[in-house]
Scaffold this active site. Sequence first.
Site, PDB file in Angstrom:
ATOM      1  N   SER A 107       0.934  -1.268   0.010  1.00  0.00           N
ATOM      2  CA  SER A 107      -0.157   0.131   0.078  1.00  0.00           C
ATOM      3  C   SER A 107       0.917   1.133   0.058  1.00  0.00           C
ATOM      4  CB  SER A 107      -0.850   0.230   1.290  1.00  0.00           C
ATOM      5  OG  SER A 107      -0.039  -0.070   2.372  1.00  0.00           O
ATOM      6  N   LYS A 108       0.367   2.322  -0.517  1.00  0.00           N
ATOM      7  CA  LYS A 108       1.122   3.569  -0.672  1.00  0.00           C
ATOM      8  C   LYS A 108       1.343   4.213   0.621  1.00  0.00           C
ATOM      9  CE  LYS A 108      -2.656   6.405  -2.056  1.00  0.00           C
ATOM     10  NZ  LYS A 108      -3.458   7.043  -3.382  1.00  0.00           N
TER      11      LYS A 108
END
Length: 502
Positions: free
Chosen positions: A277-278
């Site tokens: 995930s970012k």
Amino acid sequence: MFAFQQTHSCLEAEGRHMATITMPTTPARTRIAPSPTGDPHVGTAYIALFNKALAVRSKGQFLLRIEDTDRERYVEGSEKMIFEALRWLSLDYDEGPDVGGPHAPYRQSERSAIYKKAVDDLLSRKQAYRCFCTAARLEQMRSDMKARKEQPGYDRTCRKLSEDDARAKLAEGVACVVRLAVPLEGQTAFEDGLRGKTVFENRTIDDQVLLKSDGLPKYHLANVVDDHEMRITHVIRAEEWITSTPKHVLLYRAFGWEAPAFCHMPLLRNKDKSKISKRKNPTSLIWYRDEGFLPEALVNFLGLMGYSMSDQREIFTKEEFIADFDISRVGTTGPVFDLQKLEHVNGEWIQKRISLDDFVRRISAHWKGKYDEALVRKLAPLIQPRIKKLKEWSDYADSFFFGCPDYKTEELSGKRTPAEAAAILDRTIALVAGAPSFEHKALEEAAKAAAAEANMKPRDFLAAVFVAVTGKPVAPPLFDSMEILGRDETLARLRKARAKLA
RNA sequence: GGCCCCAUCGUCUAGCCCGGUUAGGACAGAAGCCUCUCAAGCUUCAGGCAGGGGUUCAAAUCCCCUUGGGGUCACCA
């Protein structure tokens, strides 16, 4: 029709890394189907690579389809970035929105009529039904279920609606969605190409919404209809889709279509093993490009995640990867996306796998002409073996282009006293001023002789000189730097440094 | 929580399907060599079969259970 061999033992096989399908002997059609909801995602590239590999290996086709049926999350320009990112990585596709193809359009927002027709078909055969429940009611229903500790899921109220009632509501103009009428009993199973047979109880499968009230399809519908229409034979997608696969299988069955083969790749992970995930890891392909990762290296690294070459090579081209590619070597355990290892792979590519000319080209392109080309050419052989990312070029190069940074006295004197350092610089200034040749070999010999005269080891003698000339303790080799800088600039720097120590 | 997937060094993995290896490699880490800095290179070191039961002469490998991790449960994809 899209036959592929299944091993006879696949149903009993339980061991890990147990691919249950072999490489297709007929051309496979595979696809990548990203949503234009932001920056192009590293996971898209990862999945694209494996789909592309299977297509190329089987002499089939790899296509790009844009799944843009969610108006809420649509991001302007995102689609274009996807095109560019895939091209940057050489994961180009045979069919797609911007290249066309026999099954155009390849953008789901432009295929509404197709889904509409498909849904009508399902509706007429009672495989699906209209649901008039409001969002508010659904929400209430879910929270009630949660309070009663029941498993959440649509309570199928509208499935019980008589045809007349449904028709009446429709005539009144009550908004509705269309849901799949999932069998209430029995099981739905599918054969995962990498994991073997997976079985789901139908009672655990929700009556999935197929068509939203805005008339656009939801993923499950669009995905199945398009994969069928586009003659997709193998769906290689991420593990997160496993639990929706039975819904897809049910849909294929409702339509009377043959389902493609499914292969669920392990999810790329953050350091804590959660799905990448970012917030916890860079995920944008743009970031990797800007950071100075070579597309070859990123593809190489992505290949390492989830695959191991039959000869254990770790540095390889996309073509080598594809040539080696075999579904039975694809892994199933979620790999942690380790930036350090990526940097290593990128370093191997920069330092060993690309030519000097290529390196120069990439530096110029990466820095968009910020550095003078002729000087880049001179410096490139000194810097190429030292960096792992194109972005690091500036660390080594800047003082050659934009002047020497201010000296830090501590760095100049290093382990010696300022007076000792000053003496060394004085000696070097004299030597440089009188050097018959400014060629690096000659300079080196002269400097080492001076060090010996001063009864010092070269490294001790040269420490101050190094910082004086290059401006910092980390730089290209000293004498090469001097040669490139030239006598005047070298002297100027030495004198400036000497003054600093006065 | 239900369901589903997964399980070899810190990380990526080979070996597993077709039981017999001192469990191999790479990154990262440590030490040393080389050396004009930094890299690179070379030589070492440290580090793993999640646990428990089976089956077997023999289990990382086959079976079961437990544990752990992950995913998924939307008019998102």
